[in-house]
Design an enzyme around this catalytic site. Sequence first.
Site, PDB file in Angstrom:
ATOM      1  N   HIS A   1      -4.864  -7.758   0.061  1.00 53.39           N
ATOM      2  CA  HIS A   1      -4.176  -6.503   0.327  1.00 53.39           C
ATOM      3  C   HIS A   1      -3.488  -6.502   1.689  1.00 53.39           C
ATOM      4  CE1 HIS A   1      -3.364  -2.364  -0.683  1.00 53.39           C
ATOM      5  NE2 HIS A   1      -3.831  -1.958   0.479  1.00 53.39           N
TER       6      HIS A   1
ATOM      7  N   ASP B   1       0.850  -1.195   0.000  1.00 53.68           N
ATOM      8  CA  ASP B   1       0.000   0.000   0.000  1.00 53.68           C
ATOM      9  C   ASP B   1       0.889   1.249   0.000  1.00 53.68           C
ATOM     10  OD1 ASP B   1      -1.990   2.088   1.506  1.00 53.68           O
ATOM     11  OD2 ASP B   1      -3.136   0.611   0.382  1.00 53.68           O
TER      12      ASP B   1
ATOM     13  N   TYR C   1      -2.939  11.280   1.371  1.00 57.47           N
ATOM     14  CA  TYR C   1      -3.619  11.352   0.074  1.00 57.47           C
ATOM     15  C   TYR C   1      -3.617  12.786  -0.464  1.00 57.47           C
ATOM     16  CZ  TYR C   1      -5.205   6.653   1.159  1.00 57.47           C
ATOM     17  OH  TYR C   1      -5.236   5.317   1.460  1.00 57.47           O
TER      18      TYR C   1
END
Length: 333
Positions: free
Chosen positions: A305, A112, A249
């Site tokens: 994930h 990630d 982000y």
Amino acid sequence: GDDITRHPEHGFVETRSVKVLTDWLASHGFAIEMGVAKMPTAFIARWKGNRGAPNLGVIVEYDALRGTKGDFHGDQHSTQGPIGPRAIGRLWHRLVHEKLNYRRPYGVQGGDWGAVVSSWCAFDHPVKDEKDDWKSGVAGLHLNMMGLRPGIDLKTANLSAAEQAWLAGMGQTLDDKVAYQRIQATRPQTLGVALTDSPVGLAAWIAEKFQAWSDCKGDPRSRFSMDLLLDNIMVYWLTGTAGTATWLYRGVTQQHPRGLPPGEKVTVPTAFAAFPADLAPAPPREWIERCYELRRHTVMPSGGHFAALEEPRLLVDDIRDFFRPLRFGAAND
């Protein structure tokens, strides 16, 4: 039947017969090397999921440096604002050599955002000679998700059939599974108020990712205990860091360039572990090779994930098998 003595600081196991020999040699003036020192390896966690995976502790031949990126837990009163993954990679490099004072190369591993941070760390800090006869930088990079995109023009690049098929399928997949990134990148503070105000809202925001991104066939409880899910949620709730957890982000949108410069790649030896149920299909090998000096490529039979939680043994074994030659100075070709 030999008694054994363990020297975890050296990654060395000493039997009774070996101890007799080494004691005799030492008493006669010979210098005894207890074994190869552990390789410091930074396991850079994502914003939920891999944190707290107990089985990563079996990597006993490495000094495991585990943590999350900046702006996550403990930084709720930060006044600096969001920073991007490349800047965080530089902070990890400084941590290893300037704060923890390691005087040898280190490894990095991530999935990630950890894959992005680790990749930039390796790109910016390959192994190099320093003064006083020591080497700094990243000796090896292990990823379980693609961290960077190649610096190519997709309209003119000579792509393989596998690359073309992968890119064609990525659009719909990403539209469905990463829409959350838009609000976290464009309105992080607005979302942060909501997630910090409602424990049920926070639980829904996080638990949905475990359901959608794991190899659970639609039921996250088949992969994760309720205690584990609640532990992840409570880390954000009790520290009030759900808002700052979205800052990365925002930070990446302010980072330029966001991908590799044209014609360049990560030159550090790299391993890639592809888990089949990740949030997006892993790219073909040739796409990975456009970005990295790929030395190991493992297609896993299961897992998604949250690899360190779902398939810790598969992940740990792959990490150990990749880094072990590098630890002993081999090229790992």
